[in-house]
Design an enzyme around this catalytic site. Structure first.
Site, PDB file in Angstrom:
ATOM      1  CG  ASP A  67      32.262 -41.455  49.720  1.00  0.00           C
ATOM      2  OD1 ASP A  67      31.374 -41.431  50.880  1.00  0.00           O
ATOM      3  OD2 ASP A  67      32.483 -42.276  49.076  1.00  0.00           O
ATOM      4  CG  ASN A 136      29.147 -40.657  62.306  1.00  0.00           C
ATOM      5  OD1 ASN A 136      28.767 -40.616  61.213  1.00  0.00           O
ATOM      6  ND2 ASN A 136      30.372 -40.588  62.597  1.00  0.00           N
ATOM      7  CG  HIS A 138      29.368 -40.345  57.978  1.00  0.00           C
ATOM      8  ND1 HIS A 138      29.492 -41.636  58.711  1.00  0.00           N
ATOM      9  CD2 HIS A 138      29.151 -41.083  56.389  1.00  0.00           C
ATOM     10  CE1 HIS A 138      29.751 -42.577  58.047  1.00  0.00           C
ATOM     11  NE2 HIS A 138      29.525 -42.361  56.708  1.00  0.00           N
ATOM     12  CD  GLU A 143      33.476 -39.662  60.025  1.00  0.00           C
ATOM     13  OE1 GLU A 143      32.241 -39.752  60.593  1.00  0.00           O
ATOM     14  OE2 GLU A 143      33.796 -40.943  59.613  1.00  0.00           O
TER      15      GLU A 143
HETATM   16  C1  GLP Z   1      29.855 -44.692  54.385  1.00  0.00           C
HETATM   17  C2  GLP Z   1      29.805 -43.897  52.874  1.00  0.00           C
HETATM   18  C3  GLP Z   1      28.794 -42.998  52.975  1.00  0.00           C
HETATM   19  C4  GLP Z   1      27.286 -43.750  52.981  1.00  0.00           C
HETATM   20  C5  GLP Z   1      27.402 -44.253  54.547  1.00  0.00           C
HETATM   21  C6  GLP Z   1      26.335 -45.178  54.886  1.00  0.00           C
HETATM   22  O1  GLP Z   1      30.797 -43.986  55.259  1.00  0.00           O
HETATM   23  N1  GLP Z   1      31.090 -42.997  52.961  1.00  0.00           N
HETATM   24  O2  GLP Z   1      28.706 -42.535  51.360  1.00  0.00           O
HETATM   25  O3  GLP Z   1      26.236 -42.972  53.023  1.00  0.00           O
HETATM   26  O4  GLP Z   1      28.687 -44.980  54.936  1.00  0.00           O
HETATM   27  O5  GLP Z   1      26.610 -46.345  54.301  1.00  0.00           O
HETATM   28  P1  GLP Z   1      25.501 -47.563  54.803  1.00  0.00           P
HETATM   29  O6  GLP Z   1      24.292 -47.491  53.403  1.00  0.00           O
HETATM   30  O7  GLP Z   1      26.111 -48.736  54.377  1.00  0.00           O
HETATM   31  O8  GLP Z   1      24.972 -47.389  56.118  1.00  0.00           O
END
Ligand code: GLP
Length: 245
Positions: A67, A136, A138, A143
């Protein structure tokens, strides 16, 4: 779905790097899908260290980032592109032209989504997809209540997910409200998936994603349906799972 629990984040990161190394050794022209995020930082550091120690060969590899925010300049240090370059791509022998990112700066975002999906198809799909999970549930910017049938698309990013990036952006008003993301169908088309989860704050969503019903309200629950998905957890993230899951 295989779950493997590690006593520490360090052990998890070592296993992550080993799995990526093994994939590259088995298939040097591997197509890697990769998500950025706080969880991925330490595992990528181990991967870079392993690369330096064992001269892992990324020269034939291709990457597809999961993303990217909409509207950020590519050199913005908070962009997914910049973060993955600084955490991995700038330290290994992957060709810059082999690192692909969704174009969050496109004037025509729908065309950019279609083009990205076509790039993945032209590469014959993703061999190994490396994912994190949002608090959450995602995946990428998919989402809760995103259709499981989505391909690469423009997504609204929830306040909850934007707030999780304050460390990177400094203030909520600077965190973009939209992103381009591989869709759930795109993610599930990967031949193999590794999901990394660390930390007690993710324990509840891990329990719902792994043990709960497969439901679009918890996007990561879709991974229960994938034929080759491994979830690497540290003991904190696994603390609400029955032992032996
Ligand atoms: C972000 C990214 C995801 C990632 C998620 C968890 O929103 N778009 O690709 O996996 O959050 O991030 P973290 O590892 O910092 O909890």
């Amino acid at each position: 779905m295989k779950t493997i629990v590690f006593r520490t984040k360090e052990r998890l990161s070592e296993r992550f790097a080993y799995e990526v190394a093994r994939q590259l050794e088995e298939k040097p022209e591997t197509k890697l899908g990769i998500a950025a995020g706080g969880t991925m930082k330490a595992p990528l550091e181990v991967l870079v260290r392993l690369y330096r120690e064992r001269t892992l060969d990324f020269s034939g590899a291709t990457t597809f980032t999961v993303d990217e925010y909409v509207g950020l300049p590519i050199d913005d240090p908070a962009s997914v592109t910049a973060r993955l370059r600084s955490q991995l791509f700038n330290h290994i022998d992957i060709k810059r032209s082999s690192t692909h990112f969704p174009n969050g700066r496109a004037i025509d975002l729908q065309a950019a989504c279609k083009a990205y999906e076509e790039e993945i198809v032209e590469a014959n799909g993703i061999d190994l997809l490396l994912l994190g999970i949002g608090i959450n549930g995602h995946l990428g910017f998919n989402e809760p209540n995103t259709s499981f049938s989505t391909y690469t698309h423009v997504a609204e990013i929830s306040i909850e997910s934007r707030s999780a990036r304050l460390d990177v952006f400094g203030s909520l008003d600077k965190v973009p409200s939209r992103g381009i993301t591989m869709g759930i169908r795109t993610l599930m088309n990967a031949r193999r998936i590794i999901l990394l989860v660390t930390g007690e704050p993710k324990a509840e969503i891990v329990r719902r994603a792994i043990l709960g019903l497969v439901s679009e309200s918890v996007p990561a629950s879709v991974l229960q349906l994938h034929p080759d998905c491994s979830v690497l957890l540290d003991s904190s993230a696994a603390s609400l799972l029955p032992s032996g899951v």
